[in-house]
Design a protein around this motif. Structure first.
Motif, PDB file in Angstrom:
ATOM      1  N   LYS A 156       1.567   4.394  -3.307  1.00  0.00           N
ATOM      2  CA  LYS A 156       1.383   5.849  -3.194  1.00  0.00           C
ATOM      3  C   LYS A 156       2.460   6.623  -3.957  1.00  0.00           C
ATOM      4  O   LYS A 156       2.295   7.816  -4.209  1.00  0.00           O
ATOM      5  CB  LYS A 156       1.418   6.264  -1.723  1.00  0.00           C
ATOM      6  CG  LYS A 156       0.307   5.644  -0.874  1.00  0.00           C
ATOM      7  CD  LYS A 156       0.467   6.042   0.585  1.00  0.00           C
ATOM      8  CE  LYS A 156      -0.589   5.384   1.466  1.00  0.00           C
ATOM      9  NZ  LYS A 156      -0.406   5.719   2.898  1.00  0.00           N
TER      10      LYS A 156
ATOM     11  N   ASN B 100       0.825  -1.208   0.000  1.00  0.00           N
ATOM     12  CA  ASN B 100       0.000   0.000   0.000  1.00  0.00           C
ATOM     13  C   ASN B 100       0.863   1.263   0.000  1.00  0.00           C
ATOM     14  O   ASN B 100       0.537   2.255  -0.671  1.00  0.00           O
ATOM     15  CB  ASN B 100      -0.933   0.003   1.210  1.00  0.00           C
ATOM     16  CG  ASN B 100      -1.966  -1.114   1.150  1.00  0.00           C
ATOM     17  OD1 ASN B 100      -2.319  -1.580   0.074  1.00  0.00           O
ATOM     18  ND2 ASN B 100      -2.437  -1.552   2.309  1.00  0.00           N
ATOM     19  N   GLU B 101       1.951   1.241   0.772  1.00  0.00           N
ATOM     20  CA  GLU B 101       2.830   2.413   0.821  1.00  0.00           C
ATOM     21  C   GLU B 101       3.521   2.642  -0.527  1.00  0.00           C
ATOM     22  O   GLU B 101       3.655   3.786  -0.981  1.00  0.00           O
ATOM     23  CB  GLU B 101       3.888   2.217   1.912  1.00  0.00           C
ATOM     24  CG  GLU B 101       3.341   2.224   3.334  1.00  0.00           C
ATOM     25  CD  GLU B 101       2.856   3.596   3.771  1.00  0.00           C
ATOM     26  OE1 GLU B 101       3.246   4.590   3.144  1.00  0.00           O
ATOM     27  OE2 GLU B 101       2.077   3.664   4.739  1.00  0.00           O
TER      28      GLU B 101
END
Length: 562
Positions: free
Chosen positions: A289, A285-286
């Motif tokens: 980004k 998820n990081e």
């Protein structure tokens, strides 16, 4: 490695036996009609220009052309194809801690093995991204330059072990600095540094290195592996655990505070790795980004289209069918190309024609050599692999493939190819070259012991090579320095231990001397009370100093090797 992309079209090959049956029936009916005009021998003498075999040859040539066209529709594929594609993704450098403390087993199966599994899962999730791998302990070096070759990434990952690092300890700053300089020069693309460690930083400077990386547009993510309670560090093959300079078992614990500070300084996030997939999901998820950008990358596919050769053969057969007449040429009456014996020769010549269009391993080898000399190492690798598909035991193709991999910095894969070439090669000079190249690669990675053995094997085959002899002497010198450094570290440990023992003995002697002191006789009651009050006051001051000392952090100057 051969297949058809659309094998359903192969069902059309059923037409060939059907057409053959139709022609057979038609030929029999034709013979019956001819018998109505007279005896076969008489008719043969009356029609000297009519050929018995030409119509059959023309029919089977057309059948062969039809079969080749059907095979073309099925899209035959073989070998490996290289292509340059545009991909949209990020660049990621993984810095993996391989210090001895990563052997601790507070994370199942161990900190290092769990980290490897996580990296492998991360690579499996990558599709359009580039990845690089750095390993570090007391020092750091690039294990895999940044690339889109995920297969090589997994291959390099399997060989990582703490024993490959000559200098132990944990220098996170060196790893981040090296990762910062390992990205491409692309601008506007998200760049992530993933540090996987247990947080035992022995050198310092990690915060400054992470902050410098952030200023250059890179995000530093820290994955903390281990538990805060700590665990002993097993020594492989002994069943024992590592001990410090005082003889106590080392308990290696995760330093989460330091990991969080490094991640914060690098503009990233800290993630604690446990025995589940939560850390993997959060890291994905990081990374999602980060900014993605379209980049050009080299992609290897398993199969390459081979329909061109079938098309050329079909075209040649159609031309051949047109050139063959139904009747004999009056100018070539005495030459029988399609007699009973000559038909075998015709088929043999046709097979030779077909074989000339099928590339051999030698042709692929020459093609790869041209590409290698032109500096096109990626395409040269593909050509050499195609040559090995034709002949897997071609030592020259294996050796050249090792050179192509070596030129692309795929050192682990190239060593494997050089070893295979040395096993198969019968020419001593070529065999010597394989061992020499193995030595060069090991020397570049400071694996001096392995390099020395490779250079020795090369000199046994070619004792007159001065370059190999020079490299051997240089490696021996470097290995002596390595060994001397280890000895100095061990000597420092022993000296420190002796100093501690000597200091302990002096303290014990002082206590013993103090206990042997006798009180002075004829001491008055007032003097005794004064001495008692003074002792109590001194004891209180001593306790106050101890409390202050415990509240202040102290630096340990003991050399750590975990």
């Amino acid at each position: 490695m051969f297949r058809f992309e659309d094998p359903i079209y192969l069902w059309l090959l059923v037409l060939i036996p059907v057409l053959a049956f139709v022609r057979f029936v038609s030929y029999r009916n034709q013979k019956k009609r001819l018998r109505k005009f007279g005896e076969p021998q008489l008719l043969k003498n009356l029609m000297p220009d009519v050929s018995r075999f030409r119509p059959s040859v023309k029919f089977w040539v057309l059948q062969a052309a039809l079969a080749l066209l059907i095979l073309m529709l099925a899209r035959p594929q073989m070998g490996t194809k290289i292509s340059h594609e545009k991909r949209t993704g990020i660049e990621t450098i993984i810095a993996l801690d391989i210090s001895n403390s990563m052997r601790a087993e507070d994370i199942v199966p161990s900190r290092l093995d769990r980290s490897k599994m996580m990296i492998e899962n991360l690579v499996d999730h990558f599709t359009n991204d580039k990845i690089g791998l750095i390993v570090f302990a007391g020092d750091a070096f690039v294990q895999l330059p940044i690339t889109s070759d995920y297969v090589s990434a997994k291959m390099f990952l399997s060989s990582i072990d703490p024993s490959m690092m000559a200098t132990q300890g944990t220098d996170i700053a060196a790893a981040i600095d090296m990762a910062t300089n390992s990205f491409t020069q692309e601008e506007g693309i998200g760049k992530a540094i993933i540090v996987i460690t247990d947080g035992e930083d022995h050198e310092g400077g990690a915060l400054q290195a992470a902050e410098a990386a952030r200023k250059k547009g890179m995000c530093v993510f820290v994955l903390g592996v281990g538990s805060a309670q700590g665990a002993p560090i097993p020594i492989p093959g002994t069943g024992d655990y590592m001990k410090d300079n005082t003889g106590n078992t080392v308990m290696s614990a995760l330093n989460e505070d330091m990991c969080r500070q490094v991640a914060q300084a690098g503009g990233g996030a800290y993630i604690h790795v446990e025995n589940n997939s939560a850390a993997q999901q959060r890291l994905d998820n990081e990374l999602d980004k980060l900014a993605k950008k379209e980049t050009s990358t080299t992609v290897y596919s398993d199969y390459d289209e081979q329909f061109q050769a079938f098309g050329i053969l079909a075209l040649l057969l159609l031309i051949l069918e047109i050139c063959i007449l139904d009747r004999r040429n009056p100018l070539l009456k005495r030459i029988s190309f399609f007699g009973t014996r000559k038909s075998v020769v015709t088929i043999f010549l046709l097979m030779i024609t077909v074989s000339t269009f099928a590339q051999t391993d030698r042709q692929y080898l020459r093609q790869g050599n041209k590409q290698f000399n032109a500096g096109d190492y990626a395409n040269a690798e593909v050509s050499y692999r195609k040559a090995l598909e034709k002949n897997p035991r071609n030592p020259q193709a294996i050796y050249n493939l090792g050179n192509a991999l070596m030129a692309q910095k795929k050192d682990s894969a190239s060593i494997e190819q050089f070893q295979n070439a040395a096993k198969l090669e019968t020419n001593p000079l070529r065999k010597y070259q394989s061992f020499h190249n193995i030595g060069v690669i090991c020397q570049s990675h400071k694996m001096y012991g392995e390099a020395i053995e490779a250079y020795k094997s090369a000199l046994r085959l070619n004792p007159d090579d001065d370059e190999t002899r020079y490299n051997l002497v240089l490696c021996k010198h470097q290995k002596q320095k390595q060994d001397q450094k280890k000895q100095d570290q061990q000597q420092n440990k022993n000296d420190q231990k002796k100093d501690d023992q000597k200091e302990q003995q002096q303290q014990d002697q002082k206590k013993q001397d103090k206990q042997q002191e006798k009180p002075k006789p004829q001491m008055s009651k007032d003097n005794a009370e004064q001495l008692l009050n003074a002792a109590m006051q001194q004891e209180k001051q001593t306790q106050d100093r101890l409390k202050k000392a415990q509240q202040q952090p102290q630096r340990r100057n003991i050399l750590k090797n975990w």
